[in-house]
Design an enzyme around this catalytic site. Structure first.
Site, mmCIF file in Angstrom:
data_model
loop_
_atom_site.group_PDB
_atom_site.id
_atom_site.type_symbol
_atom_site.label_atom_id
_atom_site.label_comp_id
_atom_site.label_asym_id
_atom_site.label_seq_id
_atom_site.Cartn_x
_atom_site.Cartn_y
_atom_site.Cartn_z
ATOM 1 N N HIS A 56 0.839 -1.191 0.000
ATOM 2 C CA HIS A 56 0.000 0.000 0.000
ATOM 3 C C HIS A 56 0.880 1.249 0.000
ATOM 4 O O HIS A 56 2.045 1.210 0.413
ATOM 5 C CB HIS A 56 -0.899 0.020 1.229
ATOM 6 C CG HIS A 56 -1.988 -0.999 1.198
ATOM 7 N ND1 HIS A 56 -3.049 -0.946 2.059
ATOM 8 C CD2 HIS A 56 -2.180 -2.091 0.425
ATOM 9 C CE1 HIS A 56 -3.864 -1.972 1.814
ATOM 10 N NE2 HIS A 56 -3.350 -2.680 0.826
ATOM 11 N N GLU A 58 0.900 3.797 1.951
ATOM 12 C CA GLU A 58 1.415 4.121 3.290
ATOM 13 C C GLU A 58 2.620 3.259 3.651
ATOM 14 O O GLU A 58 3.600 3.756 4.214
ATOM 15 C CB GLU A 58 0.332 3.912 4.361
ATOM 16 C CG GLU A 58 -0.904 4.746 4.162
ATOM 17 C CD GLU A 58 -2.016 4.033 3.403
ATOM 18 O OE1 GLU A 58 -3.191 4.264 3.725
ATOM 19 O OE2 GLU A 58 -1.709 3.244 2.491
ATOM 20 N N CYS A 86 -6.062 1.849 5.926
ATOM 21 C CA CYS A 86 -6.759 0.614 6.296
ATOM 22 C C CYS A 86 -6.223 0.113 7.646
ATOM 23 O O CYS A 86 -5.308 0.700 8.226
ATOM 24 C CB CYS A 86 -6.551 -0.453 5.213
ATOM 25 S SG CYS A 86 -4.863 -1.111 5.151
ATOM 26 N N CYS A 89 -2.386 -0.752 7.517
ATOM 27 C CA CYS A 89 -1.542 0.442 7.521
ATOM 28 C C CYS A 89 -1.651 1.179 8.859
ATOM 29 O O CYS A 89 -0.653 1.705 9.361
ATOM 30 C CB CYS A 89 -1.912 1.352 6.361
ATOM 31 S SG CYS A 89 -1.530 0.602 4.756
#
Length: 149
Positions: A56, A58, A86, A89
């Site tokens: 992701h 992040e 999410c 993360c």
């Protein structure tokens, strides 16, 4: 005009990363990490490119920031991300001890707030910065994806 070193300015930089993800066929989410008004890390979704569900925006930015700083803690840093993090993360951000999280669009289904993901007690979270722009790029991506299938 957007003032330099404002939340909107840095969110625009996260949107640049989201557009980079879009150009690669990735879900267009972008992130930057800022320390002392300087961008120290950039990231965008690479889950398709790397065939890795953890890639992701992040996570990419956290790793880059830790490498830049030479340590795992992101004290006095702010993450700007185009979509609310999410749960995965959010957990990584907990362990990084990041000081602030600023996100654009809310993720009602998978976001760390609705899922009640615990963040570090000293982490402040702010949402809705350039929310419309952040939301629109994701909506356009999924509309186009549906139309192609």
């Amino acid at each position: 005009m957007i003032e330099p070193h404002s939340d909107s300015y840095f969110m625009k930089q996260a949107l640049v990363e989201a557009n980079e993800a879009l150009s690669k066929g990735e879900v267009p989410i972008g992130a930057v990490i800022v320390c002392e008004n300087q961008i120290i890390a950039r990231g965008h979704n690479l889950t398709q490119t790397l065939n890795d569900v953890t890639a992701h925006a992040e996570m990419q930015a956290i790793t880059a920031a830790a490498n830049f700083l030479g340590g795992k803690y992101l004290l006095n840093c702010t993450l700007y991300v185009t979509l609310e993090p999410c749960q995965m993360c959010g957990g990584a951000l907990f362990w990084s001890q990041i000081s602030r999280i600023v996100y654009g669009a809310k993720d009602k289904d998978r976001g760390c707030i609705n899922l009640k993901t615990k963040l570090h007690p000293k982490t402040k979270i702010i949402g809705g910065i350039l929310e419309k722009e952040s939301s629109n790029i994701i909506k356009r991506f999924f509309i186009e994806k549906r139309n192609l299938n």
